[in-house]
Write a protein that holds these residues in place. Structure first.
Motif, short mmCIF file in Angstrom:
data_model
loop_
_atom_site.label_atom_id
_atom_site.label_comp_id
_atom_site.label_asym_id
_atom_site.label_seq_id
_atom_site.Cartn_x
_atom_site.Cartn_y
_atom_site.Cartn_z
N ASP A 43 35.34 46.40 55.24
CA ASP A 43 36.11 47.43 54.48
C ASP A 43 36.81 46.70 53.16
OD1 ASP A 43 37.36 49.73 53.43
OD2 ASP A 43 38.44 50.20 55.10
N LEU A 44 36.25 46.52 52.11
CA LEU A 44 36.83 45.98 51.07
C LEU A 44 37.94 46.73 50.23
CD1 LEU A 44 37.01 43.37 49.31
CD2 LEU A 44 35.03 44.40 47.78
N GLY A 45 39.02 46.40 49.96
CA GLY A 45 40.04 47.35 49.50
C GLY A 45 40.52 48.36 50.51
N CYS A 46 40.98 47.84 51.61
CA CYS A 46 40.87 48.56 52.81
C CYS A 46 42.46 49.21 52.92
CB CYS A 46 41.12 47.94 54.08
SG CYS A 46 42.18 46.70 54.29
N VAL A 62 35.12 45.68 62.81
CA VAL A 62 35.57 45.93 61.33
C VAL A 62 36.48 44.71 60.94
CG1 VAL A 62 36.63 47.34 59.90
CG2 VAL A 62 35.46 48.21 62.07
N THR A 63 36.14 44.48 59.56
CA THR A 63 37.07 43.56 59.01
C THR A 63 37.69 44.20 57.81
OG1 THR A 63 35.81 41.51 59.49
CG2 THR A 63 37.09 41.27 57.51
N GLY A 64 38.87 44.26 57.48
CA GLY A 64 39.51 44.94 56.52
C GLY A 64 40.14 43.78 55.58
N ILE A 65 39.76 44.00 54.17
CA ILE A 65 40.35 43.01 53.21
C ILE A 65 40.98 43.62 52.06
CG2 ILE A 65 39.68 41.10 51.69
CD1 ILE A 65 37.17 40.48 53.12
N ASP A 66 42.24 43.14 51.93
CA ASP A 66 42.84 43.80 50.86
C ASP A 66 43.94 42.73 50.06
OD1 ASP A 66 43.28 47.04 49.86
OD2 ASP A 66 45.19 45.50 49.36
N PRO A 67 43.91 42.73 48.81
CA PRO A 67 44.96 41.97 48.12
C PRO A 67 46.50 42.23 48.09
CG PRO A 67 43.86 43.14 46.30
CD PRO A 67 43.12 43.45 47.65
N THR A 90 40.45 39.04 48.60
CA THR A 90 39.59 39.69 47.77
C THR A 90 38.25 39.58 48.40
OG1 THR A 90 39.15 37.92 46.49
CG2 THR A 90 41.12 39.01 45.95
N ALA A 91 37.12 40.20 47.72
CA ALA A 91 35.66 39.95 48.09
C ALA A 91 35.42 38.34 48.12
CB ALA A 91 35.01 40.61 47.16
N GLY A 123 28.28 40.72 43.42
CA GLY A 123 27.76 39.43 44.01
C GLY A 123 28.22 38.85 45.06
N HIS A 124 29.56 39.01 45.36
CA HIS A 124 30.37 38.63 46.75
C HIS A 124 29.87 39.70 47.84
CE1 HIS A 124 32.58 35.31 45.18
NE2 HIS A 124 33.20 36.21 44.34
N LEU A 125 29.68 41.05 47.75
CA LEU A 125 29.44 41.83 48.51
C LEU A 125 27.81 41.69 49.07
CD1 LEU A 125 30.87 44.92 47.20
CD2 LEU A 125 31.67 43.80 49.36
N HIS A 126 26.86 41.29 47.96
CA HIS A 126 25.51 40.98 48.26
C HIS A 126 25.56 39.50 49.29
CE1 HIS A 126 21.54 39.63 47.57
NE2 HIS A 126 21.02 40.94 47.39
#
Length: 248
Positions: A43-46, A62-67, A90-91, A123-126
């Motif tokens: 979950d990017l920008g969780c 689940v992994t949540g990433i947020d800056p 970040t991503a 690109g990072h998500l891929h």
């Protein structure tokens, strides 16, 4: 990336949760995830973790990433948060080949205003997805011109935070050009007399622009819906709800 105050100021993070409760978009992404039980999900920008925790409670990994540290602090205090792996970053910090599904919800995709930044996050998500993994996100359809109802005019919304603080909020749209909408959010705290000003710019990409950027990043586009009930583009609620896949 712009509009940082609402994610980093603890008072505004509390306001965000008050104004953004569980709704049809959360239900859509949760149902999508539940189509593959026990998925490994990014979950990017969780943010404050509303959907992130719900995914974990549905027994996904689940992994949540947020800056934004203040947003993560709120997320990690929620019941069930201990089941989530939280990353302040970040991503770029997403591990490689680790996820069956990557999500960007609540219009996180629109925060990446410049095409180079958008290409970089794709690109990072891929890289973070396994072969055959899916990417899903939402972005407002510029054809719906949703920003036309954002400006508050002379009307202010009066709210009370969970800690009892009272405040007034309003929004002014500053400009619309080249797929970019710039607006300023104002939050006034009567008790202290302080007004927090948060200026943001969001990118409104067309369906064609989204498709092109995904193909360039190495994705195959499976579906783009116009709303949360699988409507066709232009027939829903003004959304572009994207589901893409990293080819096997």
């Amino acid at each position: 990336m712009t509009g940082q105050a609402e994610y980093n100021d603890p008072r505004l993070v509390a306001l965000y949760d008050l104004q953004n409760r569980w709704s049809a978009d959360d239900g859509f992404f949760l149902a999508l995830a539940n189509g593959q039980p026990g998925s490994r999900i990014l979950d990017l920008g969780c943010g404050t973790g509303r959907l992130t925790v719900a995914l974990a409670l549905a027994r996904h990994r689940v992994t949540g990433i947020d800056p934004a540290r203040a947003s993560l602090d709120v997320a990690q205090a929620k019941p069930g948060a201990e089941a989530v792996r939280w990353i302040h970053g970040t991503a770029e910090d997403a591990p490689e080949g680790a996820f069956d599904l990557a999500l960007m919800t609540s219009h996180v995709a629109q925060i990446f205003v410049e095409d180079a930044a958008w290409a970089e996050v794709l690109g990072h998500l891929h890289r973070a997805l396994v072969s055959g993994g899916r990417l899903a996100f939402d972005s407002r359809d510029p054809a719906a011109r949703g920003w036309e109802v954002w400006d508050s005019g002379d009307e202010h919304e009066h709210l009370t935070l969970p800690d009892g603080q009272e405040l007034d909020t309003w929004t002014k749209v500053e400009g619309v050009a080249d797929g970019r909408v710039t607006f300023t959010g104002y939050t006034h705290f009567p008790a202290s007399g302080e007004t927090v000003v948060d200026r943001s710019t969001l990118r409104f990409r067309t369906e064609a622009e989204l498709r092109r950027s995904l193909v360039v990043a190495g994705f195959e586009v499976e579906r783009i819906y116009g709303g949360w009930h699988a409507e066709r583009v232009g027939e829903g609620c003004g959304e572009l709800v994207v589901v893409a896949r990293k080819p096997r």
